[in-house]
Write a protein that holds these residues in place. Structure first.
Motif, PDB file in Angstrom:
ATOM      1  N   SER A 193      14.715  64.005 -83.302  1.00  0.00           N
ATOM      2  CA  SER A 193      14.207  63.283 -84.394  1.00  0.00           C
ATOM      3  C   SER A 193      13.248  64.195 -85.453  1.00  0.00           C
ATOM      4  O   SER A 193      12.431  65.056 -84.779  1.00  0.00           O
ATOM      5  CB  SER A 193      13.429  62.051 -84.138  1.00  0.00           C
ATOM      6  N   GLY A 194      13.458  64.454 -86.525  1.00  0.00           N
ATOM      7  CA  GLY A 194      12.762  65.319 -87.298  1.00  0.00           C
ATOM      8  C   GLY A 194      12.442  64.669 -88.908  1.00  0.00           C
ATOM      9  O   GLY A 194      13.065  63.716 -89.344  1.00  0.00           O
ATOM     10  N   ASN A 219      -0.731  65.737 -85.273  1.00  0.00           N
ATOM     11  CA  ASN A 219       1.099  65.274 -85.202  1.00  0.00           C
ATOM     12  C   ASN A 219       1.844  66.041 -86.026  1.00  0.00           C
ATOM     13  O   ASN A 219       2.892  66.460 -85.546  1.00  0.00           O
ATOM     14  CB  ASN A 219       1.213  63.831 -85.674  1.00  0.00           C
ATOM     15  N   ARG A 220       1.502  66.857 -87.234  1.00  0.00           N
ATOM     16  CA  ARG A 220       2.315  67.338 -88.091  1.00  0.00           C
ATOM     17  C   ARG A 220       2.673  68.716 -87.462  1.00  0.00           C
ATOM     18  O   ARG A 220       3.716  69.307 -87.917  1.00  0.00           O
ATOM     19  CB  ARG A 220       1.717  67.748 -89.475  1.00  0.00           C
ATOM     20  N   SER A 221       2.179  69.258 -86.415  1.00  0.00           N
ATOM     21  CA  SER A 221       2.418  70.391 -85.643  1.00  0.00           C
ATOM     22  C   SER A 221       3.489  70.032 -84.428  1.00  0.00           C
ATOM     23  O   SER A 221       3.814  70.952 -83.886  1.00  0.00           O
ATOM     24  CB  SER A 221       1.307  70.974 -85.213  1.00  0.00           C
ATOM     25  N   HIS A 222       3.841  68.832 -84.294  1.00  0.00           N
ATOM     26  CA  HIS A 222       4.967  68.836 -83.263  1.00  0.00           C
ATOM     27  C   HIS A 222       6.158  69.575 -83.519  1.00  0.00           C
ATOM     28  O   HIS A 222       6.852  69.612 -84.391  1.00  0.00           O
ATOM     29  CB  HIS A 222       5.574  67.261 -83.178  1.00  0.00           C
ATOM     30  N   VAL A 279       9.218  59.038 -92.894  1.00  0.00           N
ATOM     31  CA  VAL A 279      10.699  59.094 -92.824  1.00  0.00           C
ATOM     32  C   VAL A 279      11.084  59.976 -91.420  1.00  0.00           C
ATOM     33  O   VAL A 279      10.516  61.173 -91.515  1.00  0.00           O
ATOM     34  CB  VAL A 279      11.381  59.550 -93.960  1.00  0.00           C
ATOM     35  N   GLN A 280      11.756  59.515 -90.564  1.00  0.00           N
ATOM     36  CA  GLN A 280      12.192  60.286 -89.465  1.00  0.00           C
ATOM     37  C   GLN A 280      13.635  60.021 -89.503  1.00  0.00           C
ATOM     38  O   GLN A 280      14.127  59.143 -89.443  1.00  0.00           O
ATOM     39  CB  GLN A 280      11.623  59.881 -88.172  1.00  0.00           C
ATOM     40  N   ALA A 327       9.664  68.379 -85.427  1.00  0.00           N
ATOM     41  CA  ALA A 327      10.719  67.832 -84.457  1.00  0.00           C
ATOM     42  C   ALA A 327      10.156  66.991 -83.023  1.00  0.00           C
ATOM     43  O   ALA A 327       9.101  67.799 -82.255  1.00  0.00           O
ATOM     44  CB  ALA A 327      11.654  68.908 -83.923  1.00  0.00           C
ATOM     45  N   ILE A 328      10.563  66.036 -82.468  1.00  0.00           N
ATOM     46  CA  ILE A 328      10.360  65.267 -81.358  1.00  0.00           C
ATOM     47  C   ILE A 328      11.736  64.702 -80.800  1.00  0.00           C
ATOM     48  O   ILE A 328      12.784  64.961 -81.345  1.00  0.00           O
ATOM     49  CB  ILE A 328       9.421  64.192 -81.416  1.00  0.00           C
TER      50      ILE A 328
END
Length: 372
Positions: free
Chosen positions: A152-153, A98-101, A169-170, A135-136
């Motif tokens: 969202s980041g 997930n942290r590579s999104h 946190v996002q 970021a997503i």
């Protein structure tokens, strides 16, 4: 006394999380895309209810075998930007998780053409966007003729750079664009919303999330801003809230005002649908409707998140949905019940608004989408 028809209409019978629906005046079709993890799906239909029974389906992008777009393809959105179709989506590297999104863009055919029929190409990340930030949920819109990407980041670190492992946190960030795929030079992404309210957090110590931003503007133009989702999408506590644009420089946090309470959340009586969130909006014949995902059972978690639709009414202070998701139904006639419209008009005006919704739900002949 004016009543509000709060009925929540089922649009899809299957798992379609983070639904994004748009309408093309050129093809006279509606298009739906949603989170499918291994692909970017694209459904089309002549009416909204046809997404339940007979959509045309076909993925336009598949996850790569490895690398930065190899898993967790999230929240795609189909946009016609200055004459061409684009899809914005988030993806991750299966070797990292997930942290590579990060956010990526697909380029499609001309806006006047059928998105299913044209060629699609992978354009990579937004050029000039800082690839150090998680970021997503990217969405694009214009303010005063200038194009922006809102997403969202994870936040900045106090000592500089970006958080790269903490998922608690996002925040919402806004990035000015030169064109559909290029960030404006010299303009850093600006944080415009942080989850500071108790209802934006899952419990006392759970994750605090702002995500799924969508631009929304009233037909009269008296209110414009963002509707975003908060709390945790994998729980029944997911909900939507507002961030009004007050004018001025959109990249200044002072140009935005957060609503005092959620726009849409679970019902107070404990009945479903549950976890309404990650919505988009359509204008039809003077009516505005929200389309979002919600589950049938409070224990469904991140499964069975189907697309639903509920009216949004405009007040002098902005958008209102009664605060709570309505009772779910598959009955279009119940949703269209004209005796409970929240409209100040009557007679021919109200009939015209009803026709707009009928055309959107049952068939698009003569449908006119105001666009959002």
């Amino acid at each position: 006394m004016v009543l509000y028809n709060q009925t929540c209409l089922d649009i899809t019978p299957t798992h379609t999380p983070d639904p994004w629906i748009t309408h093309s005046a050129h093809t006279e079709k509606f298009y739906l895309t949603f989170t499918a993890n291994t692909r970017v799906p694209l459904w089309s239909a002549k009416s909204l209810m046809n997404f339940s029974s007979q959509p045309t389906r076909g993925p336009i992008f598949h996850a790569r075998p490895s690398g930065s777009q190899s898993e967790r393809l999230w929240a795609p959105e189909l946009h016609a930007v200055r004459g061409r179709w684009y899809v914005y989506f988030a993806a991750a590297d299966k070797a990292v998780g997930n942290r590579s999104h990060r956010m990526y863009v697909l380029g499609g055919p001309a806006e006047t053409e059928e998105p299913h029929g044209g060629e699609w190409e992978f354009l990579g990340p937004v050029r000039g966007m800082d690839q150090g930030q998680w970021a997503i949920d990217g969405t694009v819109f214009e303010i005063g003729g200038t194009l922006y990407l809102c997403y969202s980041g994870w936040p900045r670190k106090e000592e500089g750079g970006w958080e790269d492992r903490k998922e608690g946190v996002q925040q919402l960030f806004l990035l000015e664009l030169e064109d559909a795929v290029t960030a404006a030079r010299g303009r850093e992404p600006a944080m415009i919303s942080s989850p500071e309210q108790a209802w934006e957090r899952l419990g006392m110590r759970g994750p605090a999330i702002n995500e799924g931003p969508q631009w929304l503007e009233s037909p009269s133009g008296h209110w414009r801003g963002l509707v975003y989702s908060c709390s945790a999408s994998w729980t029944k506590e997911y909900k939507m809230a507002t961030l009004q644009f007050l004018g001025g420089d959109p990249l200044e946090v002072s140009s935005w005002r957060k609503g005092e309470r959620p726009l849409l959340q679970n019902r107070e009586d404990g009945l479903g649908p549950y976890g309404p969130g990650h919505g988009c909006f359509l204008h039809a014949g003077g009516e505005t409707v929200a389309l979002f995902h919600a589950t049938d059972r409070e224990t469904d978690g991140n499964q069975n998140r189907r697309c639903r639709m509920q009216r949004l009414r405009w007040t002098s202070t902005g958008p209102d949905m009664g605060g709570f998701v309505g009772a779910g139904t598959k009955d279009v006639e119940l949703f269209l019940a004209s005796g409970k419209f929240d409209q100040q008009t009557s007679g021919e005006g109200r009939a015209g608004q009803l026709r707009g919704l009928v055309q959107a739900l049952k068939g698009i002949d003569g449908f006119e989408s105001d666009g959002v």
